[in-house]
Each structure stands twice: as structure tokens, then as C-alpha cells.
Design a protein around this motif. Sequence first.
Motif, PDB file in Angstrom:
ATOM      1  N   SER A   1      12.572  15.759  -4.474  1.00  0.00           N
ATOM      2  CA  SER A   1      13.337  15.672  -5.718  1.00  0.00           C
ATOM      3  C   SER A   1      13.176  14.328  -6.406  1.00  0.00           C
ATOM      4  CB  SER A   1      14.828  15.916  -5.447  1.00  0.00           C
ATOM      5  OG  SER A   1      15.348  14.886  -4.593  1.00  0.00           O
ATOM      6  N   GLU A   2      12.723  13.297  -5.661  1.00  0.00           N
ATOM      7  CA  GLU A   2      12.604  11.951  -6.208  1.00  0.00           C
ATOM      8  C   GLU A   2      11.156  11.507  -6.413  1.00  0.00           C
ATOM      9  OE1 GLU A   2      15.533  10.307  -7.135  1.00  0.00           O
ATOM     10  OE2 GLU A   2      16.104  12.384  -6.688  1.00  0.00           O
ATOM     11  N   PHE A   3      10.205  12.409  -6.247  1.00  0.00           N
ATOM     12  CA  PHE A   3       8.794  12.033  -6.382  1.00  0.00           C
ATOM     13  C   PHE A   3       8.512  11.378  -7.729  1.00  0.00           C
ATOM     14  CE2 PHE A   3       6.575  15.064  -3.135  1.00  0.00           C
ATOM     15  CZ  PHE A   3       7.216  14.407  -2.107  1.00  0.00           C
ATOM     16  N   ALA A   4       9.042  11.922  -8.802  1.00  0.00           N
ATOM     17  CA  ALA A   4       8.762  11.368 -10.135  1.00  0.00           C
ATOM     18  C   ALA A   4       9.510  10.059 -10.346  1.00  0.00           C
ATOM     19  CB  ALA A   4       9.133  12.377 -11.215  1.00  0.00           C
ATOM     20  N   ARG A   5      10.788  10.023  -9.980  1.00  0.00           N
ATOM     21  CA  ARG A   5      11.584   8.828 -10.238  1.00  0.00           C
ATOM     22  C   ARG A   5      11.154   7.638  -9.396  1.00  0.00           C
ATOM     23  NH1 ARG A   5      16.203  12.343 -11.539  1.00  0.00           N
ATOM     24  NH2 ARG A   5      16.428  12.838  -9.328  1.00  0.00           N
ATOM     25  N   MET A   6      10.583   7.886  -8.223  1.00  0.00           N
ATOM     26  CA  MET A   6      10.242   6.794  -7.321  1.00  0.00           C
ATOM     27  C   MET A   6       8.820   6.277  -7.514  1.00  0.00           C
ATOM     28  SD  MET A   6      12.929   5.986  -5.903  1.00  0.00           S
ATOM     29  CE  MET A   6      12.120   4.700  -4.972  1.00  0.00           C
ATOM     30  N   ARG A   7       8.108   6.747  -8.510  1.00  0.00           N
ATOM     31  CA  ARG A   7       6.774   6.222  -8.754  1.00  0.00           C
ATOM     32  C   ARG A   7       6.848   4.740  -9.121  1.00  0.00           C
ATOM     33  NH1 ARG A   7       2.457   9.498  -9.024  1.00  0.00           N
ATOM     34  NH2 ARG A   7       1.289   7.808  -9.998  1.00  0.00           N
ATOM     35  N   ALA A   8       5.983   3.943  -8.499  1.00  0.00           N
ATOM     36  CA  ALA A   8       5.862   2.535  -8.863  1.00  0.00           C
ATOM     37  C   ALA A   8       5.016   2.434 -10.131  1.00  0.00           C
ATOM     38  CB  ALA A   8       5.218   1.753  -7.725  1.00  0.00           C
ATOM     39  N   PRO A   9       5.154   1.326 -10.888  1.00  0.00           N
ATOM     40  CA  PRO A   9       4.459   1.225 -12.177  1.00  0.00           C
ATOM     41  C   PRO A   9       2.959   1.477 -12.118  1.00  0.00           C
ATOM     42  CG  PRO A   9       6.110  -0.501 -12.008  1.00  0.00           C
ATOM     43  CD  PRO A   9       6.075   0.190 -10.681  1.00  0.00           C
ATOM     44  N   PHE A  10       2.268   1.017 -11.080  1.00  0.00           N
ATOM     45  CA  PHE A  10       0.815   1.192 -10.999  1.00  0.00           C
ATOM     46  C   PHE A  10       0.423   1.943  -9.729  1.00  0.00           C
ATOM     47  CE2 PHE A  10       1.543  -2.432 -13.790  1.00  0.00           C
ATOM     48  CZ  PHE A  10       0.864  -1.985 -14.919  1.00  0.00           C
ATOM     49  N   GLN A  11       1.301   2.809  -9.306  1.00  0.00           N
ATOM     50  CA  GLN A  11       1.026   3.667  -8.159  1.00  0.00           C
ATOM     51  C   GLN A  11      -0.185   4.547  -8.439  1.00  0.00           C
ATOM     52  OE1 GLN A  11       4.439   5.949  -6.776  1.00  0.00           O
ATOM     53  NE2 GLN A  11       3.130   7.727  -6.389  1.00  0.00           N
ATOM     54  N   ALA A  12      -0.970   4.801  -7.395  1.00  0.00           N
ATOM     55  CA  ALA A  12      -2.030   5.791  -7.449  1.00  0.00           C
ATOM     56  C   ALA A  12      -1.806   6.785  -6.317  1.00  0.00           C
ATOM     57  CB  ALA A  12      -3.402   5.141  -7.321  1.00  0.00           C
ATOM     58  N   GLY A  13      -2.222   8.024  -6.534  1.00  0.00           N
ATOM     59  CA  GLY A  13      -1.955   9.051  -5.550  1.00  0.00           C
ATOM     60  C   GLY A  13      -0.560   9.612  -5.708  1.00  0.00           C
TER      61      GLY A  13
ATOM     62  N   LEU B   1       4.237  -6.031 -11.062  1.00  0.00           N
ATOM     63  CA  LEU B   1       4.750  -4.946 -10.222  1.00  0.00           C
ATOM     64  C   LEU B   1       3.589  -4.027  -9.827  1.00  0.00           C
ATOM     65  CD1 LEU B   1       7.943  -4.195 -12.336  1.00  0.00           C
ATOM     66  CD2 LEU B   1       7.925  -5.208 -10.043  1.00  0.00           C
ATOM     67  N   HIS B   2       2.705  -4.535  -9.003  1.00  0.00           N
ATOM     68  CA  HIS B   2       1.476  -3.826  -8.650  1.00  0.00           C
ATOM     69  C   HIS B   2       1.380  -3.658  -7.136  1.00  0.00           C
ATOM     70  CE1 HIS B   2      -2.794  -2.766  -8.464  1.00  0.00           C
ATOM     71  NE2 HIS B   2      -2.729  -2.538  -9.756  1.00  0.00           N
ATOM     72  N   PRO B   3       0.764  -2.572  -6.658  1.00  0.00           N
ATOM     73  CA  PRO B   3       0.547  -2.418  -5.213  1.00  0.00           C
ATOM     74  C   PRO B   3      -0.348  -3.516  -4.641  1.00  0.00           C
ATOM     75  CG  PRO B   3       0.298  -0.307  -6.337  1.00  0.00           C
ATOM     76  CD  PRO B   3       0.376  -1.362  -7.407  1.00  0.00           C
ATOM     77  N   HIS B   4      -0.464  -3.514  -3.335  1.00  0.00           N
ATOM     78  CA  HIS B   4      -1.260  -4.518  -2.623  1.00  0.00           C
ATOM     79  C   HIS B   4      -2.749  -4.271  -2.901  1.00  0.00           C
ATOM     80  CE1 HIS B   4       2.435  -5.379  -0.335  1.00  0.00           C
ATOM     81  NE2 HIS B   4       2.568  -4.066  -0.244  1.00  0.00           N
ATOM     82  N   GLN B   5      -3.373  -5.177  -3.629  1.00  0.00           N
ATOM     83  CA  GLN B   5      -4.771  -5.002  -4.027  1.00  0.00           C
ATOM     84  C   GLN B   5      -5.369  -6.367  -4.339  1.00  0.00           C
ATOM     85  OE1 GLN B   5      -5.397  -1.635  -6.556  1.00  0.00           O
ATOM     86  NE2 GLN B   5      -7.212  -2.489  -7.536  1.00  0.00           N
ATOM     87  N   THR B   6      -6.631  -6.557  -3.976  1.00  0.00           N
ATOM     88  CA  THR B   6      -7.239  -7.878  -4.118  1.00  0.00           C
ATOM     89  C   THR B   6      -7.454  -8.266  -5.571  1.00  0.00           C
ATOM     90  OG1 THR B   6      -9.451  -6.918  -3.877  1.00  0.00           O
ATOM     91  CG2 THR B   6      -8.374  -7.761  -1.875  1.00  0.00           C
TER      92      THR B   6
END
Length: 332
Positions: A64-76, A107-112
Motif C-alpha cells: 500500500s506504500e510502494f508509491a508513497r515511499m519512493r525516494a526522489p531518485f530511486q530506481a527499480g 537526496l540520492h541513493p548510494h552511487q559513486t
Amino acid sequence: MPAIQSRVASGDSRACWTEAPGRAAIRSETLPAPGANQVQVRALHSGVSRGTELLVFRGEVPPSEFARMRAPFQAGEFPAPVKYGYASVGVVEDGAADLLGKTVFCLHPHQTRYVVPATAVHPLPDGLPAARAVLAANMETAVNALWDAAPRLGDRIAVVGGGVVGLLVAWLAARLPGCQVELIDTHRPRARVAAQLGLRFATPDAATRDADLVVHASGQPAGLVTALGLAAFEATVLELSWYGQRAVSLPLGEAFHARRLTLRSSQVGQVASAQRSRWSHDRRMALALTLLCDPVLDALITDTAPFDELPAVLARLAAGAPDTLCQRIDYL
């Protein structure tokens, strides 16, 4: 200012993905050239959220929270594979001319390395080291929580849960004139960090009762039960913890109604309603970054590890690691 000629070839960026619940891996990424009004950032540090990010890692985000819990630059997509995270600090090495060479929070995931709109990065204020700026998302949450809680001068304030967010809430609240703030946690070694921040510490059995305001941030249902028990007549209990798919049982019989308690949620995705007409997300983030300029907050960063060890770090944190507060990942 001339452009910085350090754009990397496609495929030279690497990111951490949760490939299945409880298992992460480093993947190579194709890095596009920055377009108009975009920047390319080379990461210096990132921070691991011990709350939401570990729920994602364990696969505990409810559908139920898949859409609301997306991070700003989430992939997948949830539950996996997914690239998730929101506490990256780096240097702008290509793109918008006015940001070239600046150290920024994103606000980005862990990425080089990554490419994002120029509006998505926040330059660090003078006096804030990049290594401490990984606390920005936590500080933003703490600021929003106090806006929601609306403490008054002289209040007795209990903060249940001595993780990073709880410690930041308590540290901010203790700076309000006349307020008596107590940090409550079951993990006794947390008293040392509390002392470094100038906070009074207590275990639940020794906590001061009849608080005018209680903030709960332990992430555990038992902590919320403790918070309700500490609240005075007509006090507010502000809930900051998010439990994912876990059900929470509370003693809403007993004295809950007789004491006319208010149980209220707070979440950082929206600016607190009392401030929303005047404060944007960008203004709130700028405030959070400025508040991080105090060197005492280095006490919250207890563990560091290189980027290549991040999958193992996530597994270790998900298994417990009670002495770790902010886990910083270093890319240098």
C-alpha cells in the motif's frame, strides 16, 4: 568559470542495489551526460538510514506504500531489485556553471557519480564539512518533527529512542529556553552520546513522568508504549517511527482517555502544516544544513566504511549493531 573536464565515460558509475530482501550488491551504471539545467555529482560520502532504508533492505515496505515511499531518485521497484537511499554528499564536477566545484547535498541513493537536475542539489553552507552533511536528511526530519510538536517555552520534553533522529530532536529541543529535555533509551551506552550533546539520559524504568510533550523515535512498538506512559494530562505524543508491515498493539485503555492524550504522527515528506504556507522543502533543507554546522554533532557519526563494503554493512546493520548511530559511507 570554465567547465570542469572530468566527465566519466558511460558505465563508470557504480551504485548499491538491494537485489532481494536482505541482499545487496554493487552494480555498474550507465551515466548520461548532464543536459541543460543538470549537474553531474561525484560522491564523497553518503549516510545509511537505520530506519526506512533498512526496512527497504529487509523487504518490509507494505504494498500500500510502494508509491508513497519512493525516494526522489530511486530506481527499480519495491520490494526488489531497488536502488534506494537519500543522504548523498558530493562535488559538482560538470553541468550548471554556477554550481561547478561546489560541495552539495542531494537526496540520492548510494552511487559513486550521478546526474540530477540542478535544483535537486543543495550547496553546503560555510562551516559545514562534507563528512557531517550526511546527517542532513535526519536533521530535516527533526526540524519537521518539532514544527509538528510545537513545544512551548518551559515544557518538560521526553524523547523516547536515542537513534540519530531522536538525538537530533532532543538536541534541538534542549536549545529552547526553559525546556527540560530527557532522552530515554533501553541501550545504556547511548548515555555517553547523550552527554556529548549536553542531554540528560534515562532508561525507561527511571524516566521522569508527566512530560508535557513526548516524542517517540525508537522504531519499536514497546517504545511507543513507554512514550504513552510518560505523557502528562492532555499532553501530546508525537510518533516519528514508521513500522512498515509490522502491526503495533497499544494500551489505549488504561489511562489513555482519562488523561485526554493526543497521539499524532509526523512524517518529513510534507512540510509541517503550521509552516507549509511559508516554507518550501528547499528552505527547510537550507535550515537543516545550517543547523548541522555545530561540530558537536560529529558524535552522531559512529561508524564509517568504504563504498565497496556497503552490501556487507547493510546486512550487519539489519542484523542489529546497537552501537551504530549514523553509518557513513566514504567514496574517497
